[in-house]
Design a protein around this motif. Structure first.
Motif, mmCIF file in Angstrom:
data_model
loop_
_atom_site.group_PDB
_atom_site.id
_atom_site.type_symbol
_atom_site.label_atom_id
_atom_site.label_comp_id
_atom_site.label_asym_id
_atom_site.label_seq_id
_atom_site.Cartn_x
_atom_site.Cartn_y
_atom_site.Cartn_z
ATOM 1 N N ALA A 59 -3.285 -11.442 -5.465
ATOM 2 C CA ALA A 59 -1.976 -11.740 -4.890
ATOM 3 C C ALA A 59 -0.881 -10.912 -5.560
ATOM 4 C CB ALA A 59 -1.668 -13.234 -5.022
ATOM 5 N N PHE A 60 -0.997 -10.685 -6.873
ATOM 6 C CA PHE A 60 -0.037 -9.846 -7.596
ATOM 7 C C PHE A 60 -0.044 -8.429 -7.032
ATOM 8 C CE2 PHE A 60 0.532 -6.695 -11.014
ATOM 9 C CZ PHE A 60 1.840 -6.972 -11.398
ATOM 10 N N VAL A 61 -1.235 -7.868 -6.864
ATOM 11 C CA VAL A 61 -1.365 -6.504 -6.337
ATOM 12 C C VAL A 61 -0.836 -6.433 -4.908
ATOM 13 C CG1 VAL A 61 -3.014 -4.693 -5.708
ATOM 14 C CG2 VAL A 61 -3.294 -5.936 -7.858
ATOM 15 N N ASP A 62 -1.220 -7.396 -4.064
ATOM 16 C CA ASP A 62 -0.795 -7.391 -2.662
ATOM 17 C C ASP A 62 0.714 -7.580 -2.506
ATOM 18 O OD1 ASP A 62 -3.446 -7.024 -1.976
ATOM 19 O OD2 ASP A 62 -3.787 -9.139 -1.438
ATOM 20 N N ALA A 63 1.298 -8.503 -3.276
ATOM 21 C CA ALA A 63 2.742 -8.756 -3.184
ATOM 22 C C ALA A 63 3.543 -7.552 -3.678
ATOM 23 C CB ALA A 63 3.116 -10.001 -3.983
ATOM 24 N N THR A 64 3.062 -6.914 -4.728
ATOM 25 C CA THR A 64 3.739 -5.716 -5.237
ATOM 26 C C THR A 64 3.651 -4.588 -4.222
ATOM 27 O OG1 THR A 64 3.197 -6.370 -7.496
ATOM 28 C CG2 THR A 64 3.866 -4.098 -7.177
ATOM 29 N N ALA A 65 2.483 -4.392 -3.627
ATOM 30 C CA ALA A 65 2.311 -3.345 -2.619
ATOM 31 C C ALA A 65 3.192 -3.613 -1.401
ATOM 32 C CB ALA A 65 0.847 -3.241 -2.195
ATOM 33 N N ALA A 66 3.258 -4.855 -0.963
ATOM 34 C CA ALA A 66 4.084 -5.200 0.199
ATOM 35 C C ALA A 66 5.554 -4.914 -0.071
ATOM 36 C CB ALA A 66 3.882 -6.667 0.573
ATOM 37 N N ALA A 67 6.021 -5.245 -1.261
ATOM 38 C CA ALA A 67 7.425 -4.988 -1.607
ATOM 39 C C ALA A 67 7.703 -3.488 -1.646
ATOM 40 C CB ALA A 67 7.767 -5.627 -2.944
ATOM 41 N N LEU A 68 6.810 -2.723 -2.273
ATOM 42 C CA LEU A 68 7.022 -1.279 -2.374
ATOM 43 C C LEU A 68 6.932 -0.602 -1.008
ATOM 44 C CD1 LEU A 68 5.091 -0.511 -5.685
ATOM 45 C CD2 LEU A 68 7.566 -0.582 -5.346
ATOM 46 N N ARG A 69 6.026 -1.078 -0.142
ATOM 47 C CA ARG A 69 5.946 -0.531 1.223
ATOM 48 C C ARG A 69 7.230 -0.785 1.987
ATOM 49 N NH1 ARG A 69 0.636 -2.463 1.457
ATOM 50 N NH2 ARG A 69 1.397 -4.360 2.448
ATOM 51 N N GLY A 70 7.884 -1.893 1.699
ATOM 52 C CA GLY A 70 9.136 -2.248 2.354
ATOM 53 C C GLY A 70 10.348 -1.615 1.695
ATOM 54 N N ASP A 71 10.149 -0.571 0.905
ATOM 55 C CA ASP A 71 11.228 0.139 0.204
ATOM 56 C C ASP A 71 12.014 -0.763 -0.736
ATOM 57 O OD1 ASP A 71 10.651 2.641 1.214
ATOM 58 O OD2 ASP A 71 11.929 2.374 2.984
ATOM 59 N N ASP A 72 11.355 -1.746 -1.301
ATOM 60 C CA ASP A 72 11.972 -2.643 -2.259
ATOM 61 C C ASP A 72 11.392 -2.328 -3.636
ATOM 62 O OD1 ASP A 72 13.508 -4.692 -3.271
ATOM 63 O OD2 ASP A 72 12.306 -6.314 -2.416
ATOM 64 N N ASP A 73 12.213 -2.329 -4.665
ATOM 65 C CA ASP A 73 11.731 -2.155 -6.030
ATOM 66 C C ASP A 73 11.197 -3.492 -6.527
ATOM 67 O OD1 ASP A 73 12.740 0.360 -5.790
ATOM 68 O OD2 ASP A 73 14.370 0.097 -7.231
ATOM 69 N N VAL A 74 10.266 -3.464 -7.460
ATOM 70 C CA VAL A 74 9.740 -4.672 -8.089
ATOM 71 C C VAL A 74 10.155 -4.621 -9.553
ATOM 72 C CG1 VAL A 74 7.674 -5.976 -8.695
ATOM 73 C CG2 VAL A 74 7.792 -4.792 -6.501
ATOM 74 N N THR A 75 10.980 -5.581 -9.961
ATOM 75 C CA THR A 75 11.522 -5.601 -11.319
ATOM 76 C C THR A 75 11.035 -6.835 -12.058
ATOM 77 O OG1 THR A 75 13.497 -4.454 -10.553
ATOM 78 C CG2 THR A 75 13.642 -5.565 -12.684
ATOM 79 N N LEU A 76 10.367 -6.608 -13.164
ATOM 80 C CA LEU A 76 9.925 -7.690 -14.041
ATOM 81 C C LEU A 76 10.763 -7.578 -15.307
ATOM 82 C CD1 LEU A 76 6.089 -7.238 -13.518
ATOM 83 C CD2 LEU A 76 7.602 -8.880 -12.400
ATOM 84 N N ALA A 77 11.732 -8.462 -15.437
ATOM 85 C CA ALA A 77 12.694 -8.394 -16.536
ATOM 86 C C ALA A 77 11.997 -8.267 -17.881
ATOM 87 C CB ALA A 77 13.589 -9.629 -16.527
ATOM 88 N N GLY A 78 12.438 -7.310 -18.683
ATOM 89 C CA GLY A 78 11.875 -7.073 -20.001
ATOM 90 C C GLY A 78 10.656 -6.172 -19.986
ATOM 91 N N PHE A 79 9.866 -6.219 -18.910
ATOM 92 C CA PHE A 79 8.659 -5.403 -18.839
ATOM 93 C C PHE A 79 8.952 -4.052 -18.202
ATOM 94 C CE2 PHE A 79 4.697 -4.070 -16.731
ATOM 95 C CZ PHE A 79 3.899 -3.931 -17.857
ATOM 96 N N GLY A 80 9.524 -4.056 -17.004
ATOM 97 C CA GLY A 80 9.838 -2.803 -16.340
ATOM 98 C C GLY A 80 9.977 -2.960 -14.845
ATOM 99 N N SER A 81 10.184 -1.830 -14.162
ATOM 100 C CA SER A 81 10.347 -1.873 -12.717
ATOM 101 C C SER A 81 9.514 -0.781 -12.057
ATOM 102 C CB SER A 81 11.821 -1.719 -12.328
ATOM 103 O OG SER A 81 12.312 -0.487 -12.772
ATOM 104 N N PHE A 82 9.025 -1.101 -10.867
ATOM 105 C CA PHE A 82 8.232 -0.187 -10.062
ATOM 106 C C PHE A 82 9.041 0.179 -8.833
ATOM 107 C CE2 PHE A 82 5.290 -2.885 -12.342
ATOM 108 C CZ PHE A 82 4.362 -1.982 -12.828
ATOM 109 N N SER A 83 8.970 1.437 -8.440
ATOM 110 C CA SER A 83 9.666 1.891 -7.242
ATOM 111 C C SER A 83 8.873 3.045 -6.630
ATOM 112 C CB SER A 83 11.093 2.346 -7.570
ATOM 113 O OG SER A 83 11.053 3.431 -8.471
ATOM 114 N N ILE A 84 9.237 3.394 -5.405
ATOM 115 C CA ILE A 84 8.621 4.535 -4.731
ATOM 116 C C ILE A 84 9.618 5.680 -4.773
ATOM 117 C CG2 ILE A 84 7.790 5.449 -2.529
ATOM 118 C CD1 ILE A 84 5.853 3.497 -3.627
ATOM 119 N N SER A 85 9.152 6.820 -5.222
ATOM 120 C CA SER A 85 9.974 8.024 -5.266
ATOM 121 C C SER A 85 9.451 8.980 -4.201
ATOM 122 C CB SER A 85 9.877 8.668 -6.648
ATOM 123 O OG SER A 85 10.545 9.904 -6.660
#
Length: 194
Positions: free
Chosen positions: A133-159
């Protein structure tokens, strides 16, 4: 998407409680942070691998900050359609970094990490569903041009990288446009690895 939204998406997708989804995210980020602090390479099953930049020793000598690198595994990259036209070839490949990683974050590790933090830890089956579910939810957010931010850990985005000519002007090789997953370490993770 912030951590709370990711937890909610994971809980609804996998039929988990929000507390179990939060334990999973905390186990993934906690284990990854501890291992990176030791300089280990980490592979999160179905997601990708993390490592401290090879230039870390040079950077520390020069007083610069070290960086954390993220490399998505082929299945995650295919889910994001990062390599258009090559998804079918790569879709079912395992992550090559899993074979060379010092730590592999999988259902068994998540289950043991959640048992260590509380008396009510996750079973291995539940941890596996939560990791998916973590992998799928992160992929869905990134596919939707949304960044995924985990406070303190880091953020994922599509460039999005545009097409460009290669470095050798004699060959005039054209590199196709492509998308890449970018990871920017958060303040706490940066402080831990420096």
């Amino acid at each position: 998407m912030n951590k709370a939204e990711l937890i909610e998406a994971m809980a609804s997708e996998a039929g988990l409680s929000k507390a179990d989804a939060k334990r999973t995210v905390d186990a993934i980020t906690g284990a990854t942070t501890k291992a990176l602090k030791k300089g280990d390479r980490i592979a999160v099953v179905g997601f990708g691998s993390f490592r401290v930049s090879k230039r870390a020793a040079q950077a520390e000598a020069a007083g610069k900050q070290t960086t954390v690198r993220f490399e998505p595994c082929p299945a995650f990259a295919a889910a994001l359609d990062l390599s258009p036209g090559k998804g079918d070839d790569r879709r079912n490949q395992s992550c090559p970094a899993e074979r060379t990683a010092d730590l592999v974050v999988d259902a068994a590790l998540i289950a043991s990490e959640t048992r260590r933090d509380s008396d009510r830890g996750l079973s291995e089956a539940t941890a596996g569903k939560a990791l998916d579910a973590f992998v799928d939810a992160t992929a869905a957010a990134l596919r939707g041009d949304d960044d995924v931010t985990l406070a303190g850990f880091g953020s994922f985005s599509i460039s999005k990288r545009s097409a460009r000519t290669g470095r050798n002007p004699q060959r005039e090789k054209e590199s196709a446009a492509k998308n890449e997953v970018k990871f920017k370490a958060g303040a706490e993770l940066s402080k831990a690895v420096n």
